[in-house]
Scaffold this active site. Structure first.
Site, PDB file in Angstrom:
ATOM      1  N   TYR A  87       0.813  -1.212   0.000  1.00  0.00           N
ATOM      2  CA  TYR A  87       0.000   0.000   0.000  1.00  0.00           C
ATOM      3  C   TYR A  87       0.849   1.267   0.000  1.00  0.00           C
ATOM      4  O   TYR A  87       0.467   2.283  -0.552  1.00  0.00           O
ATOM      5  CB  TYR A  87      -0.947   0.008   1.206  1.00  0.00           C
ATOM      6  CG  TYR A  87      -2.147  -0.867   0.971  1.00  0.00           C
ATOM      7  CD1 TYR A  87      -2.992  -0.613  -0.115  1.00  0.00           C
ATOM      8  CD2 TYR A  87      -2.439  -1.945   1.790  1.00  0.00           C
ATOM      9  CE1 TYR A  87      -4.087  -1.414  -0.364  1.00  0.00           C
ATOM     10  CE2 TYR A  87      -3.534  -2.753   1.555  1.00  0.00           C
ATOM     11  CZ  TYR A  87      -4.356  -2.484   0.479  1.00  0.00           C
ATOM     12  OH  TYR A  87      -5.439  -3.272   0.242  1.00  0.00           O
TER      13      TYR A  87
ATOM     14  N   GLU B  64      -1.594 -27.963  11.826  1.00  0.00           N
ATOM     15  CA  GLU B  64      -2.047 -27.182  10.672  1.00  0.00           C
ATOM     16  C   GLU B  64      -3.233 -26.292  11.004  1.00  0.00           C
ATOM     17  O   GLU B  64      -3.261 -25.131  10.621  1.00  0.00           O
ATOM     18  CB  GLU B  64      -2.417 -28.123   9.510  1.00  0.00           C
ATOM     19  CG  GLU B  64      -2.973 -27.381   8.302  1.00  0.00           C
ATOM     20  CD  GLU B  64      -3.446 -28.292   7.178  1.00  0.00           C
ATOM     21  OE1 GLU B  64      -3.166 -29.504   7.220  1.00  0.00           O
ATOM     22  OE2 GLU B  64      -4.101 -27.780   6.253  1.00  0.00           O
TER      23      GLU B  64
ATOM     24  N   ASP C  89      -3.869 -32.114   8.069  1.00  0.00           N
ATOM     25  CA  ASP C  89      -5.003 -32.828   7.474  1.00  0.00           C
ATOM     26  C   ASP C  89      -4.467 -33.958   6.615  1.00  0.00           C
ATOM     27  O   ASP C  89      -3.328 -33.902   6.125  1.00  0.00           O
ATOM     28  CB  ASP C  89      -5.822 -31.879   6.587  1.00  0.00           C
ATOM     29  CG  ASP C  89      -6.677 -30.904   7.402  1.00  0.00           C
ATOM     30  OD1 ASP C  89      -6.918 -31.181   8.593  1.00  0.00           O
ATOM     31  OD2 ASP C  89      -7.089 -29.866   6.820  1.00  0.00           O
TER      32      ASP C  89
END
Lengths: 354, 506
Positions: free
Chosen positions: A95, A190, A242
């Protein structure tokens, strides 16, 4: 690297472009190529490293002048951040560019230029005090002392188990010194859901572990911090993700680094272990599953071609995913009760790596 | 086959002939007639100026008379004017050609103008009004009609009036009424004026339409093309009739003199060779030639290969410089290039091809499948039957991609052929026949222009590329200078960004 050294390197970089231009030349800079062809997996250090091929970025080339301008501006931005002791984020940088008339299409473009500057100078952006948006957190019985220059914090100590939501892994923590550690292992997780569950189930105490929430793919600062815990404190690192190709790869990046950051060394933890959830666990623990979609299958195929997955253990898991064409989440153990994962699964897994 | 059928033979006057065959000359319907009248009168005016080295100023007005379909045309020029004694026959008597010398003019015999007057007379039964001055202290005015059967002018209202001419004006004003259709011929007439303005950048032409719109085509140069010289006919182009006429007129009493005095580029030696081939005694009196001998002579001339080619000094091309001026003034193209080919000849007729290609700017891309082709013959624009013209075929046959040209680009082609005998394919005189010599010249003229356009387009592409690079450099280099100076703690003013950019232009 020391602050003064970093500043000197940035000045040098500015001077080299300045001198070329005052000689009436088109400014140019040479940097090592970060294209995939120049990134090799180094078996010895078990990480991706960048090769010797270099590219030139020159203002005489219309396709390169914009990124050369962005590069010198990023150096200027980094210099001012360090001078002002002002840590910033990649998003701040993106920005802030507009105020200087520097255009970036999107943040991934500015991130890429930051990587270029790292490559040119051989200095990781953390040394420029530029960090990603932090999402990663840590919880455990570890006392650190801040070396952060802000006088409100400098020299202060904190126990990382003092806040029940965990402590964010950011610039202050990264530069902190380790004072005292009572844990004997690190467990990287995770998902936020399981991280919170582990704190609630007092895993840190029951398993004498430091818990780290990677929040998906671990940010570089988190990977660097995990490495410090492993190298400086000698703690073994266990990774829980996962059961899908993406989770498997989160573990792999912690272990052997990413191609994206091949130009930065020492982010990886070669001795870390992926303890689950494995493809073979899906059948073993009869976990509720979802079918893999096309992206999952494609990702699996990509991993199969990756040299790091040639190892018998990893390729066995890939084959199993391929056979099942199904995936499971960490939270899926909840079918056996909320504490099952801590009471049964985690001890099972840790036992395998004793 | 009946016994009662008797053939009736009658001699008809030239006026009568044209009256009966007016479609041949472009007067077949009111629309075509309106266009033809404007054009014939304007061309007569232009010839009256140019052949005397006068910069033409021609004023044309077309007004409605109040009677349905009847218009009044008035054409005024600043040409040489017509001497008093020739006024009646110049405007009121249709003569077959009596020219035994050749020179490039628009109409060969000034016939078209008289046809226009005749057409006006037969459609409205009114007279033509003429005012003419030759630059002397007086000018003349008269009104006349043509007696069609006897082909004689009839002067009305007391014959030719002498008027004072205080300004020593020279020129001619012709004014008459005719039955026509302006609204449907308007597009064609305006095209005619616009295209004429291109080929005559040294002419002022004004046109006031029946609606009262005033079109002005102004001259942009005072340079006139050189006045064509008159030359004798080239032997390759003669026919039996011409020889008969020349024989009737000649004062030579020996064939060898007759031949060497009356033909272009024929001397004594060639004359003797020709006569030997035709088996005619060089000392024979031309008046005693038999028809058979005339045919033999013509054949010998046609077969003889060692004539020098016809001299082009009788031609008046306008030249690349004027062609470019005319195109620039009317079309305002981004690029234009014109060439003039060296003189050539076909069947004994000399000709010169001039061509130009204009690109971009005011030149619009052609309609799909069409070509922006401007054709001219002896400075007359040809407006009909473009697709049948030799130039059209030549353009279609050229491989334009070789010149980085695409016929869909905004390109206009200009082909001007000047000749003592323009090889029109039909009596309508609207398109040029496919003569190999002519096609060859057109092809190479256009290819030369195309090469220039190609290099223009290429350098334009290069220029645009450099400009693009300069723009990009001007945007980024100062910033690189600024930030690198600040990092290095140096003064950015010691960096000369313009000098670095200048390296590109070298």
């Amino acid at each position: 690297m020391r602050r003064e050294d970093v500043l000197a390197r940035l000045r040098e970089f500015g001077l080299s472009l300045y001198e070329q231009m005052s000689r009436g030349e088109f400014p140019r800079v040479k940097l090592r190529s970060r294209t995939l062809k120049n990134i090799v997996y180094d078996v010895e250090s078990k990480q991706f490293v960048i090769g010797d091929k270099t590219v030139v970025r020159s203002a005489a080339n219309l396709r390169q002048i914009k990124s050369l301008t962005q590069l010198i501006w990023v150096a200027y931005f980094a210099y001012n951040s360090i001078k002002a002791n002002q840590p910033t984020t990649l998003r701040d940088l993106y920005y802030n560019a507009e105020a200087f008339g520097i255009e970036f299409e999107d943040q991934s473009e500015s991130n890429e230029i930051v990587s270029d500057l790292e490559t040119v100078l051989g200095i990781p952006r953390e040394d420029f005090m530029i960090y990603p948006e932090e999402r990663s957190a840590i919880f455990g019985d570890l006392v650190v002392e801040y070396t952060h220059p802000d006088p409100d914090y400098y020299g202060k100590r904190i126990n990382l188990s003092s806040h029940p939501d965990g402590v964010m892994i950011g610039p202050a923590l990264l530069s902190a010194e380790f004072v005292e550690c009572n844990a004997d292992k690190v467990i990287a997780i995770e998902t936020g859901g399981l991280f919170t569950r582990f704190i609630a189930e007092k895993v840190h105490r029951r398993f004498n572990a430091i818990l780290i929430h990677t929040a998906g793919q671990a940010p570089r600062s988190t990977r660097r911090f995990i490495r410090r815990l492993n190298m400086e404190l000698g703690l073994p690192v266990y990774i829980l993700t996962d059961a899908d190709p993406w989770g498997m790869h989160i573990a792999m990046v912690i272990i052997s680094g990413s191609a994206n950051a091949a130009h930065i060394t020492d982010l990886n933890t070669p001795d870390a272990k992926w303890i689950g959830v494995w493809a073979t666990d899906i059948t073993k623990y009869k976990l509720p599953t979802e079918p893999m979609d096309e992206r999952d299958i494609a990702r699996l195929e990509a991993l199969r071609r990756d040299p790091r997955y040639k190892d018998p253990f990893w390729s066995r898991e890939i084959d199993e995913f391929n056979r099942l064409k199904r995936k499971a989440e960490q939270q899926s153990f909840s079918r056996y009760g909320l504490s099952y994962v801590v009471d049964k699964y985690l001890p099972d897994k840790l036992a395998l790596f004793k | 086959m009946s016994k009662d059928v008797r053939e009736v033979y009658e001699a008809i006057s030239p006026a009568d002939f044209f009256y009966r065959n007016r479609e041949i000359a472009g007067f077949d319907n009111p629309v075509r007639a309106t266009y033809t009248i404007v054009r014939e009168l304007v061309e007569n005016s232009l010839d009256a100026c140019e052949t005397h080295g006068i910069l033409p100023s021609v004023y044309v007005s077309l007004t409605e008379t109040g009677r349905a379909g009847v218009y009044r045309i008035r054409v005024e020029d600043n040409g040489c004017g017509v001497p008093k004694e020739y006024i009646p026959s110049a405007f009121g008597q249709i003569l077959f050609g009596s020219k035994y010398v050749l020179r490039q003019t628009r109409g060969m015999f000034g016939l078209g103008g008289k046809m226009a007057i005749l057409y006006g007379q037969i459609t409205t039964h009114s007279s033509v009004k003429i005012i003419s001055g030759t630059g002397g202290p007086v000018k003349y005015q008269c009104e006349l009609m043509i007696d069609i059967q006897s082909n004689k002018p009839i002067l009305l209202r007391g014959g030719i009036k002498t008027l004072p001419n205080p300004l020593y004006w020279h020129g001619t004003i012709v004014e008459f009424e005719f039955e026509g259709d302006y609204s449907r011929s308007k597009g064609r007439i305006l095209d005619y004026f616009r295209q004429t303005a291109i080929i005559l950048p040294y002419a002022n032409i004004s046109f006031i339409t029946p609606e009262g719109i005033y079109y002005r085509f102004l001259r942009v140069t005072d340079k006139l093309p050189k006045i064509p010289k008159e030359v004798l006919p080239h032997p390759k182009g003669v026919d039996v009739e011409l020889i008969k006429r020349l024989v009737k007129r000649t004062r030579s009493d020996r064939m060898v003199d007759f031949i060497s005095y009356n033909f272009h580029r024929v001397g004594r030696k060639t004359a003797l060779a020709l006569l030997k081939r035709a088996k005619i005694d060089p000392n024979k009196d031309p008046k005693e030639l038999t028809s058979d001998e005339i045919v033999k002579l013509v054949n010998a001339m046609k077969r003889y290969d060692n004539f020098l080619p016809p001299d082009a000094s009788c031609l008046s091309p306008i030249g690349p410089e004027l062609l470019v001026k005319g195109i620039e003034k009317e079309l305002k193209p981004e690029f234009v290039y014109a060439v003039q080919r060296k003189p050539s000849s076909y069947s004994g007729h000399p000709f010169i091809v001039e061509a130009a290609i204009a690109y971009g700017g005011g030149v619009q891309p052609p309609k799909p499948g069409e070509i922006n082709l401007y054709r001219y013959a002896n400075k007359i624009p040809l407006l009909y039957d473009t697709a049948s013209d030799v130039s059209f075929k030549v353009i279609k046959s050229i491989k334009w991609s070789r010149y980085r040209i695409d016929l869909e680009m905004p390109i206009a082609f200009f082909v001007h052929i000047v000749s003592t005998k323009v090889p029109y394919k039909t009596v309508g005189k609207e398109f040029i026949a496919d003569i190999p010599e002519v096609a060859y010249e057109i092809e190479w003229a256009l290819k030369t222009c195309a090469r220039k356009l190609k290099s223009y387009l290429m350098s334009k592409i290069r220029r645009i590329a450099i400009e693009r690079r300069v723009n990009v450099l001007e945007k980024y280099l100062p910033k690189i200078a600024q930030f690198s100076s600040e990092l290095a703690g140096k003064n950015p003013s010691s960096i000369d960004v313009e000098k670095i950019i200048g390296r590109l232009r070298r």
